[in-house]
Each structure stands twice: as C-alpha cells, then as structure tokens.
Enzyme design. Structure first.
Site, PDB file in Angstrom:
ATOM      1  N   MET A 126      10.703  24.469   0.003  1.00 31.61           N
ATOM      2  CA  MET A 126       9.840  23.546  -0.741  1.00 31.61           C
ATOM      3  C   MET A 126      10.652  22.625  -1.653  1.00 31.61           C
ATOM      4  SD  MET A 126       6.566  24.285  -3.213  1.00 31.61           S
ATOM      5  CE  MET A 126       5.364  24.797  -2.036  1.00 31.61           C
ATOM      6  N   ARG A 166     -11.030  -0.170  14.992  1.00 30.77           N
ATOM      7  CA  ARG A 166     -10.961   0.670  13.803  1.00 30.77           C
ATOM      8  C   ARG A 166     -12.005   0.142  12.819  1.00 30.77           C
ATOM      9  NH1 ARG A 166      -5.174   1.121  10.723  1.00 30.77           N
ATOM     10  NH2 ARG A 166      -5.516  -1.115  10.492  1.00 30.77           N
ATOM     11  N   TYR A 201      15.022  31.030   4.797  1.00 31.20           N
ATOM     12  CA  TYR A 201      13.833  31.754   5.270  1.00 31.20           C
ATOM     13  C   TYR A 201      13.882  31.992   6.777  1.00 31.20           C
ATOM     14  CZ  TYR A 201      11.437  30.727   0.839  1.00 31.20           C
ATOM     15  OH  TYR A 201      11.069  30.649  -0.473  1.00 31.20           O
ATOM     16  N   LYS A 249       0.836  -1.205   0.000  1.00 30.58           N
ATOM     17  CA  LYS A 249       0.000   0.000   0.000  1.00 30.58           C
ATOM     18  C   LYS A 249       0.873   1.258   0.000  1.00 30.58           C
ATOM     19  CE  LYS A 249      -0.287  -0.221   5.032  1.00 30.58           C
ATOM     20  NZ  LYS A 249      -1.096  -0.655   6.178  1.00 30.58           N
TER      21      LYS A 249
HETATM   22  C1  LIG Z   1      -0.281  -1.594   6.865  1.00 31.90           C
HETATM   23  C2  LIG Z   1      -0.838  -2.875   7.388  1.00 31.90           C
HETATM   24  C3  LIG Z   1      -0.004  -3.979   7.563  1.00 31.90           C
HETATM   25  C4  LIG Z   1       1.506  -3.933   7.424  1.00 31.90           C
HETATM   26  O1  LIG Z   1       2.043  -3.434   8.613  1.00 31.90           O
HETATM   27  P1  LIG Z   1       3.613  -3.398   8.876  1.00 31.90           P
HETATM   28  O2  LIG Z   1       3.723  -3.047  10.308  1.00 31.90           O
HETATM   29  O3  LIG Z   1       4.175  -2.363   7.971  1.00 31.90           O
HETATM   30  O4  LIG Z   1       4.143  -4.750   8.572  1.00 31.90           O
HETATM   31  C5  LIG Z   1      -0.598  -5.185   7.928  1.00 31.90           C
HETATM   32  N1  LIG Z   1      -1.935  -5.266   8.129  1.00 31.90           N
HETATM   33  C6  LIG Z   1      -2.749  -4.214   7.997  1.00 31.90           C
HETATM   34  C7  LIG Z   1      -4.202  -4.381   8.240  1.00 31.90           C
HETATM   35  C8  LIG Z   1      -2.234  -2.973   7.638  1.00 31.90           C
HETATM   36  O5  LIG Z   1      -3.051  -1.921   7.521  1.00 31.90           O
END
Ligand SMILES: *Cc1c(COP(=O)(O)O)cnc(C)c1O
Length: 382
Positions: free
Chosen positions: A321, A140, A272, A44
């Site tokens: 930036m 969650r 800056y 992701k």
């Molecule tokens: C992002 C995520 C992971 C991976 O987590 P890491 O700590 O980076 O290994 C696993 N399960 C879910 C549900 C996640 O959202």
C-alpha cells in the site's frame, strides 16, 4: 515556499511538475492549429493527476482562456483559484446543482434533449450558459446530429444561453481504414449539423477534436480543440496512431525515496505472498511509494523499473500500500534518502511504458495518482 516546506512535501513521494515542458507542449500544439482554432485546455481529474490549480493558473498566465472540466465541483475549484476564462463542464450536472453553474459563471454541457426539457421547466436566477453535446458516434451522451429539431428546441430553451455545440470522436487515434471511414462520416454529420444551425441564424462555437482528433484531423477549422493528454506531453498509449508527430515533453515526474537497504541471502523472499525468491545473494532497497499513491498493484511481475542515478533497478515482489522493494545489487552509490524516479522522461520509465505493462492508457495511470502525493513545481535553474 521556503525550504522547510519543500522538505516536508518531498518527505516520501511526490509528483514534480515541469512547467517549461508544459510551455513546450503548448507551443508544439499551437503550431498545428488552424488559424481560428483555439486550445480548450482539458484539466479534468486534477489535470490528469498533475494538479488542476498549478496547471490552470500557469496556462492562464500563458494566455489560455478556455478550460474544460468533468464536474461542476472542478469548475468551482477553478473559479476559487482565480481562473477567469471560460470553463466548460463536459459532463452531466444534477438539476439540484445547476444553480452553481450560474453562480460561478460556468458553462454546462446539455447531454441531450430530455435534459434540456427538464431544465426548461425549472426556475433559475438567470440563464445557464450551455454547449450542446452532439452524439458523434460515442453513444455516451449527446443528441443525434440528425435531430435538428430537437437541437433547435435546446437553443430555444428559455433557461439556457446556448453558446456552443460539440461532439467527441470515438476512434480518432486509429488509422485502420474502417475507423478512418467511420470518423470521416461522423465529422461530416457534425459539420452538416453546424452548417444547418448557422443557416438558421444561430451563433455559437463548434468543436469536435480532442488530442488525437487534432493530431489526425487537424484540417478541421473549428473554434476549439479540446486538448488533454498531449498537453501533458505524452501519448495515450503505444498503440495510438498520430499522423502529425509533435516534439512533446512529459510534464510529470513521479519520485519517491529510498528508505532502507538490506542484503538478502539465496532463497530469501521479499514482500507479501513471497512471490519474489532470491536466486542468490542480493541487495534490495525499500522505496516509500505504494498502490495507495496510485502506483498500480498489478505492475508486479511485469518487469517494471525505477530509475536511480543513471541506472535502472527492477521492482521486485508485490507492491504494498505504501512501499515497494527494488533490487539494487548492480547499482553503485545508493543511499537511504536518495530519490528514485518511477515515472519520467526516459522510455524505460515513461508513463506510456508503464501503462502498456498493465494494459491501460496513460490517461488512466496518471489520473489515478493519489491525493497523498504532493505536487511540486520543478525549479528550472537555467
Ligand atoms: C477527456 C476529454 C477530452 C480530452 O481528451 P484527450 O484525449 O486527453 O485530449 C476531450 N473531450 C472530451 C469530451 C473529454 O471527455
């Protein structure tokens, strides 16, 4: 890619991806998996900033068949890039977009019973492959493991083909007695839920561990471990506890160019707000990277360094930036066009050290590296 194209990508700042280190990390992780447990590679957020296409293709070539993303769009991107294995969307997909899950043969997380009920009353061109999320303490998303009747109702949803059940632990990177006890309780609830469902004849994959779930509770013999951060070769923070220590190597290096070198006099300011004032004559250099590339602006004043040749130069003044300034007074042989390393393997410039300085975790730091940075595969000449 020919040399001209590479020159253009390396023009100002870029991320270098070391696939040999990725291979090393996969091998290290595989050493501690239980016999039936497979890696579900979490890619992701552009593979935590590493480039979802480069990382996923390489993993697929290495035999990884299971991937996890956060959004339906990321799943579609993987398919369009030729990823053939299972792709689980870890989060919510809006009802209007669920048809993509079928069209691209993705797997949807069922976030709770209510989500399933709405899906049941819709019409689809086929069944949606699904994993049911169990709430194992995050609060969650997920259905409570005690709500077996509701979970069974999700299995029985005519529009779903439920092929998995999973939870997510909220404190598996801690070794405080409290957190360990909490985690063990949640693991037991999850396993009990899985056992009840199996006893009713349902057939599905079960998974619960992320990176630290695997490092600290690797005795669980589940179907998958969903591995993100440690696959990229780094800890998520200095404070994270891992019972098992792996020999991980960072996959990502962040580099940028020196663009201009100048001498400044005592009492001259840099950048800056004039937050840096020279106490004496100094030589400073500008570097072509800034907060629009994901280099955190609040790194200013936290004692951050860049690596240049084999030395370290402090970042001075505010982060702009598109540019930063560094002090190279004590460093020899620096020229315009040279590259500096902002995030790399050495402790002083590690992602863990940088994240610590700005009070966050490496996951955030890396996943926020910007689109403007080309991702280039490191050519290993050995
Ligand atoms: C992002 C995520 C992971 C991976 O987590 P890491 O700590 O980076 O290994 C696993 N399960 C879910 C549900 C996640 O959202």
């Amino acid at each position: 890619m020919d040399e001209k194209e590479i020159d253009l990508l390396r023009d100002r700042a870029f991320v270098e991806i070391d696939l040999e280190n990725l291979d090393n990390n996969i091998e290290e992780i595989e050493k501690i998996l239980q016999p039936k447990t497979k890696i579900m590679a979490v890619v992701k957020a552009n593979a935590y900033g590493h480039d979802i296409s480069i990382i996923s293709k390489h993993l697929q070539d290495k035999g990884i068949l299971d991937f996890a993303v956060a959004t339906v769009e990321e799943g579609i991107k993987l398919r369009k890039n030729g990823i053939k294995g299972n792709i689980l969307i870890l989060g919510y997909t809006d009802f209007k977009n669920l048809h993509y899950v079928i069209e691209y043969d993705l797997i949807q997380t069922i976030v709770d019973y209510n989500y399933s009920k709405i899906i049941e009353n819709m019409t689809f061109n086929g069944k949606i492959k699904a994993h049911i999320k169990i709430n194992t303490g995050m609060n969650r998303i997920g259905e409570k493991p005690e709500n077996i009747d509701k979970i069974i109702a999700i299995f029985e949803n005519k529009n779903l083909d439920v092929i998995g059940v999973f939870g997510h632990l909220s404190a598996c990177d801690s070794n405080s007695e409290d957190d360990v006890e909490y985690t063990r309780k949640k693991i037991a609830l999850f396993q009990n839920c899985v056992a009840v469902l199996k006893s009713k004849g349902y057939d599905f994959k079960a998974h619960l561990q992320s990176s630290y779930g695997l490092l600290n509770y690797n005795e669980l013999n589940l179907d998958y471990a969903r591995i993100g951060i440690i696959m990229y070769g780094i800890d998520n923070s200095k404070d994270s506890y891992s019972k098992i220590k792996l020999n991980l190597k960072p996959v990502l290096t962040l580099k940028a160019r020196i663009t201009s070198i100048r001498e400044i006099a005592k009492n001259d300011s840099v950048g800056y707000g004039r937050v840096y004032i020279a106490k004496e004559k100094r030589i400073i250099a500008s570097v072509s990277i800034g907060y629009a590339d994901g280099l955190p602006r609040n790194l200013q004043g936290k004692g951050a360094f860049v690596k240049i040749n084999d030395d370290y130069a402090p970042i001075i003044g505010r982060i702009c930036m598109d540019q930063i300034m560094i002090d190279i007074t004590d460093i020899k042989n620096v020229k315009v066009g040279d590259f500096v390393v902002l995030i790399g393997e050495e402790e002083k410039i590690s992602a863990v050290a940088m994240a610590f300085k700005i009070d966050t975790i490496t996951n955030e730091l890396l996943s926020r590296l910007g689109d403007r940075l080309p991702r280039i595969i490191k050519q290993n000449n050995n």
